[in-house]
Structure formats: C-alpha cells, structure tokens
Design a protein around this motif. Structure first.
Motif, short mmCIF file in Angstrom:
data_model
loop_
_atom_site.label_atom_id
_atom_site.label_comp_id
_atom_site.label_asym_id
_atom_site.label_seq_id
_atom_site.Cartn_x
_atom_site.Cartn_y
_atom_site.Cartn_z
N ALA A 281 4.46 17.91 -5.09
CA ALA A 281 3.52 17.03 -5.67
C ALA A 281 3.80 15.42 -5.75
O ALA A 281 4.83 15.48 -7.02
CB ALA A 281 3.12 17.47 -6.95
N ALA B 179 2.05 12.66 -5.65
CA ALA B 179 1.32 12.02 -6.51
C ALA B 179 0.71 11.03 -6.95
O ALA B 179 1.42 11.95 -8.56
CB ALA B 179 -0.99 12.67 -5.81
N PRO C 170 -6.53 16.73 -15.39
CA PRO C 170 -5.81 18.36 -15.36
C PRO C 170 -4.59 17.84 -14.87
O PRO C 170 -4.54 16.65 -14.36
CB PRO C 170 -6.59 19.26 -15.10
CG PRO C 170 -7.51 17.98 -13.71
CD PRO C 170 -7.85 16.64 -14.93
N VAL D 208 0.09 19.41 -10.58
CA VAL D 208 1.00 20.17 -10.74
C VAL D 208 1.53 22.02 -11.68
O VAL D 208 1.83 22.83 -11.22
CB VAL D 208 2.53 19.46 -10.05
CG1 VAL D 208 2.62 18.71 -11.23
CG2 VAL D 208 3.54 20.24 -9.62
N PHE E 191 7.57 15.24 -9.19
CA PHE E 191 8.29 13.87 -8.99
C PHE E 191 8.75 13.22 -9.92
O PHE E 191 7.31 13.86 -10.94
CB PHE E 191 8.00 13.24 -8.19
CG PHE E 191 8.24 13.79 -6.51
CD1 PHE E 191 9.37 12.51 -5.69
CD2 PHE E 191 7.70 14.57 -5.82
CE1 PHE E 191 10.02 12.86 -4.78
CE2 PHE E 191 8.45 15.05 -4.90
CZ PHE E 191 9.60 14.29 -3.98
N LYS F 284 10.29 17.24 -18.26
CA LYS F 284 9.49 17.20 -16.95
C LYS F 284 9.70 18.50 -17.05
O LYS F 284 9.13 19.53 -16.25
CB LYS F 284 9.33 16.94 -16.25
CG LYS F 284 7.84 15.76 -16.46
CD LYS F 284 8.03 14.55 -15.72
CE LYS F 284 7.29 12.99 -16.57
NZ LYS F 284 7.03 11.90 -16.01
O1 C5P Z 1 3.81 13.32 -16.46
P1 C5P Z 1 4.03 13.01 -14.44
O2 C5P Z 1 2.94 11.81 -14.71
O3 C5P Z 1 5.07 12.16 -14.80
O4 C5P Z 1 4.57 14.08 -14.12
C1 C5P Z 1 4.89 13.33 -12.14
C2 C5P Z 1 4.98 14.17 -11.26
O5 C5P Z 1 3.46 15.99 -12.10
C3 C5P Z 1 4.31 14.81 -10.48
O6 C5P Z 1 4.91 15.42 -9.33
C4 C5P Z 1 3.08 14.44 -10.00
O7 C5P Z 1 2.39 14.06 -9.34
C5 C5P Z 1 2.34 15.72 -11.26
N1 C5P Z 1 1.07 15.33 -11.43
C6 C5P Z 1 0.26 16.24 -11.96
N2 C5P Z 1 -0.67 15.76 -12.64
C7 C5P Z 1 -1.02 14.93 -13.34
C8 C5P Z 1 -0.45 13.83 -13.27
C9 C5P Z 1 0.66 14.71 -13.18
O8 C5P Z 1 0.03 17.23 -10.82
N3 C5P Z 1 -2.48 15.07 -13.61
#
Ligand code: C5P
Length: 232
Positions: free
Chosen positions: A101, A103, A135, A138, A153, A167
């Motif tokens: 993940a 993104a 949502p 990851v 990430f 995290k």
């Molecule tokens: O919580 P945060 O956004 O900092 O976490 C980053 C990680 O969580 C990344 O791997 C990002 O792709 C993923 N993420 C996700 N869905 C979200 C927010 C973040 O998969 N809504």
C-alpha cells in the motif's frame, strides 16, 4: 530484487493520490506523485512477479508487464484493491500473495457530493465543509483471515519512527516502510528515497543473551529494523 526472485508470486500495489469530489468540477486531493508505487511495481515485475497496479490519478507511464487499473476515489481504490487481492489469493494462494500500500489515500471525503457546481454565497465570506472518514484500505486487507503479506508506508514530517511503529501495530501490517517527507531530497515528487523498514519479530535468544544495553530501540519494541539509504 534478484532476477526471478518473485516468480510465482502475485503482487498487488496501490499508488498515487485519491481524489474526493466536492461537486462536478472540484475535488480534494494531495501531492502524491505515485512514483514510488510505480517504481516498486516495475521492480516486482522485473523480478518475475505478476503485478496488478491500482493507480490513483497520476501522470506516469505503465511499467512493462504490469496490469494497471485506474481509479479516482478512495472507495473506488478500495474495491479495486479488494478484487485484485481476491484474484491473487485465488491464483497463487495466501503464501505467494503480497499487498503493498503505497497510495496516499485521502483520509476524509466530503460528506455530500453536490450534483451541480457549488456557487459562491453572497452573504458570507466563509464556507463550512463536512467531511467523513474514508475506509482504511490496507488495514481492511490486513484484517482478513486469509490474507496476503501486507506492507504499508508511513510518510511523516516528525517523530517518523514512533508514528510508523504505532501504525505497524494498529493496522496489523507485516512490514512498514517510513520516510521523512519534510526533506526536500527524498520527499514528495522526488526521484530519490531513503526509508526505514520495521516488522514485528520476537526477540531471539541471542538478543536476550546480549543483555539489555546491547538492544536497539527497535529490538526493545519487539521489532526488526532495516535502514535503506538514499540511492539515486
Ligand atoms: O494512517 P496513514 O495514512 O498515515 O497510513 C499510511 C498507510 O496506510 C499507507 O500504506 C497508506 O497507503 C495506507 N492507507 C490506506 N487507507 C487509508 C489511509 C491510509 O490504505 N484510508
């Protein structure tokens, strides 16, 4: 990766930003370029993996031998990732599936998308938007009972290591790679990167024998750690 190291694996990667519509002409988004996810997709394909790349709105060419699916919003990205992971699990099984993940998913989206362009009000110079949480893509995939190896990430501007470790635990990831995006040389839009990777690991008997003082902070937290230096 070494040539052929990922043969027989299916890697699903998401990359880039998401766009959350306010009305037919406006959206909320972020500065993610998608470069890191596209580079990873290319490297995984070169190492022999089948790669599905779920891309938010970016201006990047599709790497060779990578199946690309374009999406716009966080919810579109979530359903495309869930479907791609289902397909990977069906094709090669959980032990050979990986979800990465990268993104920069928008944390919130407007609670309502106006059907028509929102007009400037005459009465007030202020405007209030109500946002709702998107949502966590990851975390949703990591919470499945049958699941791929899941890597996330953390792009941070302060307390990079502590936020990343939190995290890793909160989202139940197998690996997290973190970097300091406030640095101009490795931050958003940069072609270079440098990261620290953490993963949960029990202390080995050798670590215990080495004594408390010899343990790093990561070892104290029950984590493995690798520092990946900046490479151009
Ligand atoms: O919580 P945060 O956004 O900092 O976490 C980053 C990680 O969580 C990344 O791997 C990002 O792709 C993923 N993420 C996700 N869905 C979200 C927010 C973040 O998969 N809504």
């Amino acid at each position: 990766f070494a040539n052929g190291a990922l043969t027989g694996r299916h890697v699903v990667i998401n990359a880039g930003p998401t766009r959350e519509a306010l009305d037919p002409v406006r959206y909320m988004s972020n500065h993610s370029s998608g470069k890191m996810g596209f580079a990873l997709a290319e490297a995984c394909a070169e190492a022999g993996a089948s790669v599905t790349l779920i891309a938010g709105p970016v201006v990047l060419p599709t790497p060779d031998r990578v199946q690309r699916i374009d999406v716009v919003s966080a919810r579109d990205m979530q359903s495309a990732c869930e479907q791609a992971v289902d397909a990977a699990l069906a094709a090669v099984g959980a032990a050979n599936s990986v979800f990465i993940a990268t993104a920069a998913v928008a944390d919130y989206r407007p609670a309502q998308v106006a059907e028509q362009k929102i007009k400037k009000g005459d009465k007030s110079d202020e405007m209030t938007l109500t946002l709702v949480k998107n949502p966590d893509i990851v975390a949703g995939i990591a919470a499945r009972s049958e699941r791929p190896l899941v890597m996330g990430f953390a792009a941070e501007t302060q307390a990079v290591e502590a936020y990343a470790q939190a995290k890793l635990a909160r989202k139940k990831l197998d690996l997290i790679a973190c970097n300091d995006v406030s640095r101009a040389d490795i931050g958003f839009q940069s072609d270079d990167n440098a990261m620290i990777v953490f993963w949960p690991t029990p202390l080995s008997p050798a670590d215990d024998a080495a004594g408390d003082a010899a343990l790093s902070d990561a070892q104290h937290a029950g984590l493995g750690r690798a520092d990946l230096a900046k490479a151009s």
